[in-house]
Design a protein around this motif. Structure first.
Motif, PDB file in Angstrom:
ATOM      1  N   PHE A  26      64.143  19.529  23.066  1.00 14.61           N
ATOM      2  CA  PHE A  26      64.888  18.719  21.918  1.00 14.61           C
ATOM      3  C   PHE A  26      64.771  19.530  20.513  1.00 14.61           C
ATOM      4  O   PHE A  26      65.513  19.547  19.979  1.00 14.61           O
ATOM      5  N   TYR A  27      63.264  19.988  20.175  1.00 12.19           N
ATOM      6  CA  TYR A  27      62.951  20.232  18.985  1.00 12.19           C
ATOM      7  C   TYR A  27      63.810  21.746  18.735  1.00 12.19           C
ATOM      8  O   TYR A  27      64.119  22.144  17.543  1.00 12.19           O
ATOM      9  N   GLU A  45      54.327  21.324  25.757  1.00  7.72           N
ATOM     10  CA  GLU A  45      55.658  21.932  25.943  1.00  7.72           C
ATOM     11  C   GLU A  45      56.780  21.862  24.812  1.00  7.72           C
ATOM     12  O   GLU A  45      57.356  23.016  24.762  1.00  7.72           O
ATOM     13  N   PRO A  46      56.646  20.880  24.034  1.00  5.65           N
ATOM     14  CA  PRO A  46      57.726  20.867  23.132  1.00  5.65           C
ATOM     15  C   PRO A  46      57.486  22.161  22.197  1.00  5.65           C
ATOM     16  O   PRO A  46      58.634  22.623  21.733  1.00  5.65           O
ATOM     17  N   LEU A  47      56.325  22.478  21.954  1.00  6.10           N
ATOM     18  CA  LEU A  47      56.014  23.646  20.853  1.00  6.10           C
ATOM     19  C   LEU A  47      56.521  24.743  21.684  1.00  6.10           C
ATOM     20  O   LEU A  47      57.269  25.876  21.101  1.00  6.10           O
ATOM     21  N   LEU A 102      59.430  28.081  20.988  1.00  5.01           N
ATOM     22  CA  LEU A 102      58.811  29.381  20.797  1.00  5.01           C
ATOM     23  C   LEU A 102      59.752  30.384  21.994  1.00  5.01           C
ATOM     24  O   LEU A 102      59.541  31.635  21.716  1.00  5.01           O
ATOM     25  N   LEU A 103      60.133  29.578  23.030  1.00  8.50           N
ATOM     26  CA  LEU A 103      60.837  30.496  23.991  1.00  8.50           C
ATOM     27  C   LEU A 103      62.343  31.245  23.435  1.00  8.50           C
ATOM     28  O   LEU A 103      62.511  32.308  24.246  1.00  8.50           O
ATOM     29  N   HIS A 104      62.966  30.626  22.322  1.00  3.99           N
ATOM     30  CA  HIS A 104      64.169  31.325  22.117  1.00  3.99           C
ATOM     31  C   HIS A 104      64.059  32.457  20.931  1.00  3.99           C
ATOM     32  O   HIS A 104      63.017  32.764  20.521  1.00  3.99           O
ATOM     33  N   ALA A 108      57.850  28.469  10.353  1.00  4.50           N
ATOM     34  CA  ALA A 108      56.395  28.157  10.035  1.00  4.50           C
ATOM     35  C   ALA A 108      55.950  27.457  11.353  1.00  4.50           C
ATOM     36  O   ALA A 108      56.497  26.273  11.737  1.00  4.50           O
ATOM     37  N   ILE A 109      54.701  27.625  11.804  1.00  7.06           N
ATOM     38  CA  ILE A 109      54.081  26.822  12.613  1.00  7.06           C
ATOM     39  C   ILE A 109      52.456  26.356  12.160  1.00  7.06           C
ATOM     40  O   ILE A 109      51.895  27.692  11.259  1.00  7.06           O
TER      41      ILE A 109
END
Ligand code: ATP
Length: 311
Positions: free
Chosen positions: A145-146, A167-169, A173-175, A181-182
């Motif tokens: 979703f993020y 998992e949301p983080l 980052l998978l794309h 920024a993180i």
């Protein structure tokens, strides 16, 4: 204006008791209730930094009403998607120097509610210059979703700061398209990358150069009293902070995100962005409130934060 996103806000209730009695009655005299959830801590600190902020996310029921009321009382502009379900309470029992927490999961959202929120989010973007996304996702929404929010923001050229974990983080980052920024701490970095990241420069460099993090402009690894290690594009910075008398560190990461977003929004230099982010983090630790700073103490700490560029 900075847009802060809190998908699963809460009313945070703290119950201080001298002694916590199990299987017995515990009476509480001083109850403290605040609008909570990481993104709302960020919003509050941005407002205390006197920068324009708009808080969004999803809420509902009488708890949702209370959250909106609290935000209005603090003059924090807000525009949440209202749903027909009750938002959550999170309870912290403070006893004998310990903190026992009871955290409700919050409402389960339908995929339609998720879609309606994404539309709302897209409609808010023309008003804003930076987006911060904090915390976990409510049940019912897909783990990417993020990432969907990130794509919508990127289409409009608006930088996104992500402070999440698990998992949301990972999904964000998978794309190929990365957040601007993180701000993970070392535990979140370790969990994300699958190896132990500690406060040593070698370990930190290995972490921030991981394949998964390629293309992120700013990686701020916050390290509590050890300050932070930062990769900005292909440069590294070590940020050290003064020793302080700790009052309450909870929410320091959120306060750090707030200071970081404010300084970016003001187009400050790299050094000033990092000093501001650390200072708001420190200011949170010296107050009892969570996601609360006393701006009058800003300069006192700002001047003692040191930023060093390293090879
Ligand atoms: P949280 O999850 O509680 O919001 P976090 O783990 O995301 O916190 P931390 O790394 O603990 O974030 O803290 C963020 C920043 O706050 C630090 O980089 C530092 O500037 C400040 N800070 C936190 N703890 C301390 C401390 N004990 N002393 C001084 N500064 C601190």
């Amino acid at each position: 204006m900075i847009l802060t996103v809190t998908m699963n806000p809460s009313v945070d209730i703290s119950y201080p008791v001298d002694q916590f009695k199990l299987d017995d009655v515990n009476r509480v005299e001083t109850v403290r209730k605040t609008a909570g959830g990481k993104g709302l801590n960020v919003a509050r600190v941005i407002a205390q930094m006197e920068e324009e902020v708009l808080a969004t996310g999803v809420l509902g029921g009488t708890i949702g009403d209370y959250i909106v009321q609290e935000l209005n009382k603090s003059n924090i502009q807000n525009d949440f998607l209202r749903i027909d379900k009750e938002s959550r309470n999170c309870i912290a029992i403070l006893h004998e120097g310990m903190q026992t927490e009871i955290l409700e999961a919050g409402p389960t959202l339908s995929s339609e509610e998720g879609e309606v929120f994404l539309e709302k989010f897209a409609n808010l973007l023309p008003k804003v210059s930076i987006v911060t996304i904090s915390g976990s996702l409510p049940k019912g929404l897909p783990p990417n979703f993020y990432q969907q929010m990130l794509e919508i923001s990127q289409e409009k050229g608006i930088p996104v700061v992500v402070d999440s974990s698990g998992e949301p983080l990972r999904q964000v980052l998978l794309h190929k398209e990365k957040p601007f920024a993180i701000k993970p701490n070392t535990a979140e970095m370790s969990q994300l990358l699958g190896f132990k990241v500690d406060a040593e420069i070698g370990s930190l460099k290995q972490a921030v150069n991981h394949e998964l993090l390629k293309g992120i402009e700013w990686i701020v690894v916050s390290m509590g009293s050890d300050g932070a290690f930062v990769r900005r594009a292909d440069e590294y910075y070590r940020v050290t902070i003064p020793k302080i008398d700790l009052v309450n560190p909870v929410g320091s990461g959120d306060a750090t995100v707030a200071g970081f977003a404010v300084a970016l929004n003001r187009h400050e230099t790299i050094e000033k962005v990092l000093k501001t982010a650390m200072t708001t983090g420190i200011l949170n630790t010296v107050e009892a409130g969570t996601g609360y700073i006393n701006i009058a103490k800003f300069n006192q700490y700002f001047d003692s934060v040191k930023v060093e560029k390293i090879d």
